[in-house]
Design a protein around this motif. Structure first.
Motif, short mmCIF file in Angstrom:
data_model
loop_
_atom_site.label_atom_id
_atom_site.label_comp_id
_atom_site.label_asym_id
_atom_site.label_seq_id
_atom_site.Cartn_x
_atom_site.Cartn_y
_atom_site.Cartn_z
N SER A 93 0.85 -1.19 0.00
CA SER A 93 0.00 0.00 0.00
C SER A 93 0.88 1.24 0.00
N LEU A 94 0.34 2.31 -0.54
CA LEU A 94 1.06 3.58 -0.69
C LEU A 94 0.33 4.65 0.11
N ALA A 95 1.06 5.35 0.98
CA ALA A 95 0.50 6.44 1.78
C ALA A 95 1.24 7.72 1.41
N LEU A 96 0.57 8.62 0.74
CA LEU A 96 1.19 9.85 0.25
C LEU A 96 1.23 10.90 1.36
N THR A 97 2.37 11.55 1.50
CA THR A 97 2.53 12.56 2.53
C THR A 97 3.37 13.72 2.01
N ASP B 247 -2.09 20.87 -5.35
CA ASP B 247 -3.43 20.31 -5.50
C ASP B 247 -3.38 18.83 -5.08
N ALA B 248 -3.83 18.56 -3.87
CA ALA B 248 -3.73 17.22 -3.32
C ALA B 248 -4.49 16.19 -4.15
N GLU B 249 -5.64 16.54 -4.66
CA GLU B 249 -6.43 15.58 -5.44
C GLU B 249 -5.74 15.23 -6.75
N THR B 250 -5.06 16.20 -7.36
CA THR B 250 -4.29 15.91 -8.57
C THR B 250 -3.15 14.94 -8.25
N ILE B 251 -2.46 15.19 -7.15
CA ILE B 251 -1.36 14.32 -6.74
C ILE B 251 -1.86 12.90 -6.47
N LEU B 252 -3.00 12.78 -5.80
CA LEU B 252 -3.58 11.47 -5.52
C LEU B 252 -3.94 10.76 -6.82
N ALA B 253 -4.53 11.47 -7.77
CA ALA B 253 -4.90 10.86 -9.05
C ALA B 253 -3.66 10.42 -9.82
N GLU B 254 -2.59 11.21 -9.75
CA GLU B 254 -1.34 10.82 -10.41
C GLU B 254 -0.82 9.51 -9.84
N ALA B 255 -0.81 9.40 -8.51
CA ALA B 255 -0.29 8.17 -7.88
C ALA B 255 -1.13 6.97 -8.27
N ARG B 256 -2.43 7.13 -8.35
CA ARG B 256 -3.31 6.02 -8.73
C ARG B 256 -3.15 5.63 -10.18
N SER B 257 -2.63 6.55 -10.99
CA SER B 257 -2.42 6.23 -12.40
C SER B 257 -1.18 5.37 -12.62
N THR B 258 -0.28 5.33 -11.65
CA THR B 258 0.97 4.58 -11.80
C THR B 258 1.14 3.46 -10.77
N PHE B 259 0.18 3.33 -9.86
CA PHE B 259 0.21 2.25 -8.86
C PHE B 259 -1.20 1.70 -8.71
N SER B 260 -1.33 0.39 -8.86
CA SER B 260 -2.66 -0.22 -8.87
C SER B 260 -3.15 -0.66 -7.49
N GLY B 261 -2.29 -0.59 -6.48
CA GLY B 261 -2.69 -1.00 -5.13
C GLY B 261 -3.39 0.12 -4.39
N PRO B 262 -3.69 -0.12 -3.11
CA PRO B 262 -4.35 0.91 -2.29
C PRO B 262 -3.47 2.15 -2.12
N VAL B 263 -4.08 3.32 -2.27
CA VAL B 263 -3.37 4.59 -2.11
C VAL B 263 -4.15 5.47 -1.14
N ASP B 264 -3.47 5.97 -0.11
CA ASP B 264 -4.04 6.92 0.85
C ASP B 264 -3.34 8.26 0.70
N LEU B 265 -4.11 9.34 0.88
CA LEU B 265 -3.53 10.67 1.06
C LEU B 265 -3.60 10.93 2.56
N VAL B 266 -2.48 10.84 3.26
CA VAL B 266 -2.54 10.81 4.72
C VAL B 266 -3.01 12.14 5.29
N ARG B 267 -3.54 12.07 6.50
CA ARG B 267 -4.02 13.25 7.21
C ARG B 267 -3.62 13.15 8.67
N ALA B 268 -3.52 14.30 9.32
CA ALA B 268 -3.16 14.29 10.74
C ALA B 268 -4.19 13.52 11.55
N GLY B 269 -3.70 12.70 12.47
CA GLY B 269 -4.57 11.88 13.29
C GLY B 269 -4.85 10.51 12.72
N GLN B 270 -4.44 10.27 11.48
CA GLN B 270 -4.68 8.96 10.87
C GLN B 270 -3.78 7.92 11.52
N VAL B 271 -4.32 6.73 11.73
CA VAL B 271 -3.61 5.65 12.39
C VAL B 271 -3.56 4.44 11.46
#
Length: 255
Positions: free
Chosen positions: A215-219, A226-250
């Motif tokens: 799994s990929l966790a973007l930070t 533009d966080a949503e653009t960055i997330l879409a880019e990562a999903r275009s080159t990696f087929s597994g689970p992708v998270d855009l991390v946030r404070a408090g996430q565990v």
């Protein structure tokens, strides 16, 4: 083995968002704070007593280390001050850098050895801290910066890119990781980022694919990006689970 995101804002803080800081914990051991940028000490207090954690730093840019001087104040002067030194690992020059930031008079160096036992990373030399194994690997970022491969007591693996541009070392440290905590500061648009300094979402996904991570966790997304653009880019080159991390996430990792 638990990873708690304390702060993940890239390069500078954002409204209500601390810079880089992640808390690593495993049962029966002191927690380990991974990076300590501005705002992180305040967030740390939600989860742990600041005198009861050890600290590891990927590099000495302000957004990754400059709440350590605030932690020095806490460790020295809080009603329950530290009675023994904490472990502090970082690149060469860590004690000097933080001592300069903590000094009361410009040009002086605060001797932080009263409260921290400061040690320096060596590329490829594994270190045990807090029940975890840390393998530092120097990556492509100024100043000297170390990505970290962190192995838990049941062989769970978190790979942390630190700050980096594309390089073979970040692919190596991420091999087969359960979670790849990877910086993605900007989008891949060439007119939006300096070359050879940070990763885009597109590149983070490429590395995750090459390394075969689970799994990929973007930070480290910059506030102006533009966080949503960055997330879409990562999903275009990696087929597994992708998270855009946030404070408090565990993230809880089990065998």
């Amino acid at each position: 083995m638990r990873l708690t995101v304390l702060g993940c804002s890239g390069s500078v803080g954002a409204p209500g968002a601390a810079c880089s800081g992640y808390l690593l914990s495993t049962a029966g051991h002191r927690p380990v704070l991974l990076d300590c940028g501005p705002g992180v000490l305040g967030e740390l207090q939600r989860y742990a007593e600041p005198i009861d954690v050890d600290v590891v730093l990927s590099h000495l840019h302000a957004d990754h280390c400059l709440d350590v001087p605030a932690m020095l104040v806490w460790r020295r002067y809080a009603p329950r001050p530290a009675t023994e030194r904490a472990v502090l690992y970082g690149p060469p020059g860590t004690a000097l850098r933080l001592g300069a930031a903590s000094a009361e008079i410009p040009g002086d160096i605060d001797d932080i050895s009263d409260t921290f036992d400061t040690q320096e990373w060596q590329h490829g030399s594994e270190v045990s801290i807090g029940g975890l194994e840390f393998l530092p690997m120097q990556v492509n970022h100024p100043p000297q910066t170390f990505g970290l491969r962190i192995t838990g007591p049941q062989d769970q693996v978190i790979a942390y890119s630190g700050d980096t541009a594309m390089c073979d070392e970040v692919v190596d440290l991420a091999q087969g990781a359960d979670i790849f905590l990877c910086e993605a500061t900007w989008s891949h648009a060439p007119d939006e980022r300096p070359p050879n300094l940070h990763l885009s979402g597109y590149e983070a996904g490429q590395i995750a694919t090459k390394a075969g991570v689970r799994s990929l966790a973007l930070t480290h997304v910059a506030p102006w990006s533009d966080a949503e653009t960055i997330l879409a880019e990562a999903r275009s080159t990696f087929s597994g689970p992708v998270d855009l991390v946030r404070a408090g996430q565990v993230f809880d990792l089990t065998a």
